[in-house]
Design an enzyme around this catalytic site. Structure first.
Site, PDB file in Angstrom:
ATOM      1  N   LYS A   1      15.807 -23.396  -1.093  1.00 13.67           N
ATOM      2  CA  LYS A   1      17.100 -23.728  -0.220  1.00 13.67           C
ATOM      3  C   LYS A   1      15.717 -24.466   0.742  1.00 13.67           C
ATOM      4  CE  LYS A   1      20.292 -21.122   2.919  1.00 13.67           C
ATOM      5  NZ  LYS A   1      21.015 -19.993   3.076  1.00 13.67           N
TER       6      LYS A   1
ATOM      7  N   LYS B   1      19.262 -27.073  -2.244  1.00  8.94           N
ATOM      8  CA  LYS B   1      20.059 -27.223  -1.291  1.00  8.94           C
ATOM      9  C   LYS B   1      19.248 -27.877   0.065  1.00  8.94           C
ATOM     10  CE  LYS B   1      22.697 -23.798   1.452  1.00  8.94           C
ATOM     11  NZ  LYS B   1      23.208 -23.418   2.015  1.00  8.94           N
TER      12      LYS B   1
END
Ligand code: PBG
Length: 307
Positions: free
Chosen positions: A178, A232
């Site tokens: 992330k 992400k």
């Protein structure tokens, strides 16, 4: 016949927001077509998604009361837990319920953990909070918990807490790679989060320059017990998705985040791009890169187009 990739509603996961203390769903201006839902409007939305063949939703709670630890995140009567119970009642096992597991929506300072005396999240004290949240979410009916706080050791701590609490069957989708991107802005509007003092998450999220480091995060999350891993945002990190696909065999999720969605909408509103073909192209590219499931605010629109 020669298409190498296909998108189906089953590939999609819809991110949804549920807010405590409102009587009507509130539109989110930086995420056109998305809402802060009431418990009732959330139920209606998920019923429609189920009819469209979308197999899973990921939930984010927006509490009325925020505090330094984010204690509403593990309150059995907190908004996330109530929403999970509603959806479990409505759908039984026919809808996969994923609970985002973090405290930033619940803390008054907006960081993903409890702060130390320098104002940064205290990694190890935060793990204890995440353990509480995992139990609360699993008790309320989450099939999958999705830790998104990027604390070191979070997957191992949550797996241990779930197993201790007899939730061996509750799976973990780790937000493994992330990034500390500039693309989460609209999401923070959606969950009413402002990071205190104009701060950021570069101390715990990934450096956007790094791909090898992302692989290290993915490997360590799998070693700690992650059942699935996530990359992400999605579009700027297709290389990371492809690399992960080549290296690991667990399911890979990719999150087409709020800023990616907002960009497409903004251009379409100006008549500069066509909304649906661009949304489809983004999503298919993420699939082609190797994602097994795609978390996207476009899920509903795309599923409708696929009927
Ligand atoms: C943290 C979390 C974030 C997103 C999902 N989980 C925001 C952040 O890390 O600041 C972003 C999702 C999006 O932008 O769509 N709980």
């Amino acid at each position: 016949m020669v298409s190498e990739s296909h998108l189906r509603p089953e590939d999609l996961v819809a991110p949804l927001f549920v807010r405590e203390g409102i009587d009507e769903a509130q539109p989110i201006s930086s995420l056109p077509g998305q809402f802060q839902h009431t418990r009732a409007s959330l139920r209606a939305e998920v019923r429609e998604l189920a009819q469209l063949g979308v197999p899973a939703v990921v939930l984010f709670g927006v509490p009325e009361r925020k505090d330094p630890e984010g204690s509403e995140a593990w309150n059995p009567d907190g908004i996330m837990q109530l929403a999970l119970q509603d959806l479990r009642d409505d759908h039984g096992d026919d809808m996969v319920l994923i609970a985002d597991l973090c405290v930033d929506e619940y803390t008054d300072h907006g960081h993903c953990g409890v702060l130390d005396n320098k104002g940064q999240p205290d990694n190890d004290r935060t793990l204890a909070l995440y353990r509480n949240i995992a139990i609360a979410q699993a008790t309320a009916g989450a099939d999958i918990v999705a830790p998104s706080g990027m604390m070191d050791g979070q997957v191992a701590a949550i797996r241990d807490a779930l197993d201790d609490g007899s939730f061996e069957q509750t799976a973990i989708l780790a937000y493994a790679a992330k990034y500390a991107t500039a693309l989460y802005g609209p999401f923070r509007d959606a969950v009413d989060v402002t990071i205190v003092g104009g701060g950021n998450r570069k101390g715990y999220q990934q450096d956007v320059a790094n791909a090898r480091e992302a692989m290290e995060e993915i490997r360590s999350d799998i070693a700690e017990g992650a059942d699935m891993v996530m990359v992400k945002p999605a579009m700027p990190y297709l290389d990371v998705i492809a690399r992960a696909r080549a290296e690991v065999d667990v399911p890979i999720a990719a999150y087409h985040v709020s800023g990616e969605y907002a960009m497409v909408h903004a251009a379409a509103e100006r008549g500069w791009l066509e909304l649906e073909p661009v949304a489809l192209e983004h999503t298919l590219a993420i699939k082609r890169a190797g994602a097994d499931m795609i978390l996207s605010y476009f899920s509903r629109m795309l599923a409708e187009a696929m009927q």
